[in-house]
Design a protein around this motif. Structure first.
Motif, mmCIF file in Angstrom:
data_model
loop_
_atom_site.group_PDB
_atom_site.id
_atom_site.type_symbol
_atom_site.label_atom_id
_atom_site.label_comp_id
_atom_site.label_asym_id
_atom_site.label_seq_id
_atom_site.Cartn_x
_atom_site.Cartn_y
_atom_site.Cartn_z
ATOM 1 N N GLY A 95 -4.342 -13.033 4.273
ATOM 2 C CA GLY A 95 -4.612 -12.012 3.284
ATOM 3 C C GLY A 95 -3.395 -11.114 3.135
ATOM 4 O O GLY A 95 -2.301 -11.455 3.595
ATOM 5 N N PRO A 96 -3.550 -9.958 2.501
ATOM 6 C CA PRO A 96 -2.411 -9.044 2.345
ATOM 7 C C PRO A 96 -1.902 -8.541 3.682
ATOM 8 O O PRO A 96 -2.687 -8.298 4.611
ATOM 9 N N ASN A 97 -0.598 -8.376 3.785
ATOM 10 C CA ASN A 97 0.029 -7.871 5.004
ATOM 11 C C ASN A 97 -0.052 -6.346 5.000
ATOM 12 O O ASN A 97 0.904 -5.652 4.685
ATOM 13 N N THR A 98 -1.234 -5.836 5.323
ATOM 14 C CA THR A 98 -1.462 -4.394 5.234
ATOM 15 C C THR A 98 -2.341 -3.905 6.376
ATOM 16 O O THR A 98 -3.151 -4.658 6.912
ATOM 17 N N GLN A 99 -2.173 -2.658 6.732
ATOM 18 C CA GLN A 99 -3.018 -2.000 7.716
ATOM 19 C C GLN A 99 -4.045 -1.097 7.028
ATOM 20 O O GLN A 99 -4.747 -0.331 7.690
ATOM 21 N N GLN B 237 -23.127 -15.407 2.740
ATOM 22 C CA GLN B 237 -23.137 -16.866 2.740
ATOM 23 C C GLN B 237 -21.882 -17.398 3.424
ATOM 24 O O GLN B 237 -21.934 -18.321 4.230
ATOM 25 N N PHE B 238 -20.714 -16.808 3.116
ATOM 26 C CA PHE B 238 -19.480 -17.241 3.742
ATOM 27 C C PHE B 238 -19.522 -17.013 5.246
ATOM 28 O O PHE B 238 -19.070 -17.843 6.026
ATOM 29 N N GLN B 239 -20.086 -15.880 5.672
ATOM 30 C CA GLN B 239 -20.151 -15.581 7.096
ATOM 31 C C GLN B 239 -21.008 -16.607 7.826
ATOM 32 O O GLN B 239 -20.671 -17.051 8.922
ATOM 33 N N ARG B 240 -22.129 -17.001 7.220
ATOM 34 C CA ARG B 240 -23.010 -17.979 7.862
ATOM 35 C C ARG B 240 -22.299 -19.314 8.036
ATOM 36 O O ARG B 240 -22.373 -19.954 9.081
ATOM 37 N N LYS C 232 -8.620 -10.037 3.941
ATOM 38 C CA LYS C 232 -8.226 -10.574 5.244
ATOM 39 C C LYS C 232 -9.353 -11.393 5.862
ATOM 40 O O LYS C 232 -9.135 -12.488 6.397
ATOM 41 N N VAL C 233 -10.575 -10.845 5.793
ATOM 42 C CA VAL C 233 -11.724 -11.536 6.379
ATOM 43 C C VAL C 233 -11.973 -12.864 5.685
ATOM 44 O O VAL C 233 -12.211 -13.894 6.334
ATOM 45 N N PHE C 234 -11.916 -12.878 4.364
ATOM 46 C CA PHE C 234 -12.149 -14.116 3.630
ATOM 47 C C PHE C 234 -11.100 -15.170 3.977
ATOM 48 O O PHE C 234 -11.409 -16.358 4.076
ATOM 49 N N SER C 235 -9.847 -14.733 4.171
ATOM 50 C CA SER C 235 -8.795 -15.676 4.577
ATOM 51 C C SER C 235 -9.120 -16.291 5.924
ATOM 52 O O SER C 235 -8.974 -17.509 6.126
ATOM 53 N N GLN C 236 -9.584 -15.467 6.858
ATOM 54 C CA GLN C 236 -9.933 -15.979 8.177
ATOM 55 C C GLN C 236 -11.140 -16.900 8.128
ATOM 56 O O GLN C 236 -11.239 -17.860 8.898
ATOM 57 N N MET C 237 -12.061 -16.626 7.220
ATOM 58 C CA MET C 237 -13.198 -17.529 7.066
ATOM 59 C C MET C 237 -12.731 -18.900 6.597
ATOM 60 O O MET C 237 -13.188 -19.936 7.088
ATOM 61 N N PHE C 238 -11.817 -18.906 5.640
ATOM 62 C CA PHE C 238 -11.270 -20.176 5.172
ATOM 63 C C PHE C 238 -10.595 -20.893 6.333
ATOM 64 O O PHE C 238 -10.810 -22.091 6.553
ATOM 65 N N ASN C 239 -9.807 -20.158 7.100
ATOM 66 C CA ASN C 239 -9.128 -20.763 8.240
ATOM 67 C C ASN C 239 -10.118 -21.254 9.283
ATOM 68 O O ASN C 239 -9.856 -22.223 9.996
ATOM 69 N N GLY C 240 -11.288 -20.560 9.369
ATOM 70 C CA GLY C 240 -12.303 -20.986 10.327
ATOM 71 C C GLY C 240 -12.776 -22.399 10.063
ATOM 72 O O GLY C 240 -13.031 -23.169 10.984
ATOM 73 N N PHE C 241 -12.883 -22.755 8.777
ATOM 74 C CA PHE C 241 -13.283 -24.107 8.432
ATOM 75 C C PHE C 241 -12.197 -25.117 8.804
ATOM 76 O O PHE C 241 -12.467 -26.302 8.946
#
Length: 243
Positions: free
Chosen positions: A46-50, A3-6, A60-69
């Motif tokens: 998200g966390p500063n990790t590799q 749902q978040f990705q859409r 990390k992905v969820f953070s970028q999704m939030f930023n996408g909005f």
């Protein structure tokens, strides 16, 4: 997560709309009697990790999704010209018959009320908009807090909403909600602290009910290491670990 990705894709479409209309502008200079509105300031990490751990990467992905909005906010900051009538600024951009109108109203407490309206058919698109309010919201005078609502294409049905705030120390909190046919499906809570720590909680809708349950709980410290816990609808832990 689906749902978040859409809705992330939807937000990118909105941001792209702001960019393309900015390429061909019809406007007159704004009055300088009152300071021009500035855009909201929203950015989460998200966390500063590799780490390749699934949940570290999800954070990390969820953070970028939030930023996408929030992508369109940076575009709003670059709006040239416009017209001012009292405490309301209006920016109208047109390209190939597609028009986007942005209104920004200065409220009594110094905050701003935003509204973005689409008219016409996007270049290369097939959908015609008639005074469609794509999204609207408010932001504080400094842009560090606010809330926005995003609507289903050519409808008034709520698709997603975000809210964010920053405390005096600079710690950020954000909430992202997504809807299907106006019914809340998922909620994401994000915390980014200035010391590099943070957390993320994902809530999903329970089956055959409108209630939400905590499905994933992720937290991390400044060095990027963290923990995760996964729950089912009954509240039972189904997975946990570190990264």
């Amino acid at each position: 997560m689906k749902q978040f990705q859409r809705h992330f894709i939807l937000s990118l479409i909105f941001a792209f709309g702001l960019l393309i209309v900015g390429c061909d502008k019809e406007e007159s200079p704004a009055s300088s009697s009152t300071q021009k509105p500035s855009s909201p300031k929203v950015s989460f990490d998200g966390p500063n990790t590799q780490s390749t751990n699934t949940y570290a990467q999800q954070a990390k992905v969820f953070s970028q999704m939030f930023n996408g909005f929030a992508l369109q906010f940076s575009t709003l900051a670059e709006m040239p010209g416009g017209t001012q009538n009292g405490n309301v600024w209006t920016y109208t951009y047109t390209v190939q018959g597609f028009t986007e109108t942005i209104t920004v109203e200065l409220l009594g407490d110094g905050s701003y009320k935003w509204k973005i309206i689409f008219n016409g058919t996007e270049p290369g698109g097939s959908i015609t908009y008639v005074n469609w309010i794509a999204f609207e919201g408010t932001s504080s005078a400094d842009g560090k807090s606010g809330s926005w609502k995003f609507y289903g294409e050519n409808t008034t049905v709520l698709e997603a909403e975000i809210s964010w705030s920053t405390d005096a120390q600079g710690n950020e909190t954000g909430i992202l909600k997504t809807y299907t046919n106006g019914v809340l499906q998922e909620k994401l809570d994000i915390v980014n602290n200035v010391n590099g720590t943070g957390s993320m909680k994902l809530y999903d809708k329970k089956t055959a009910t409108t209630d939400l349950y905590l499905s994933i709980d992720i937290s991390w410290i400044a060095d990027g290491t963290g923990t995760y816990t996964v729950y089912n609808e009954a509240g039972t832990v189904t997975a946990s670990g570190t990264f």
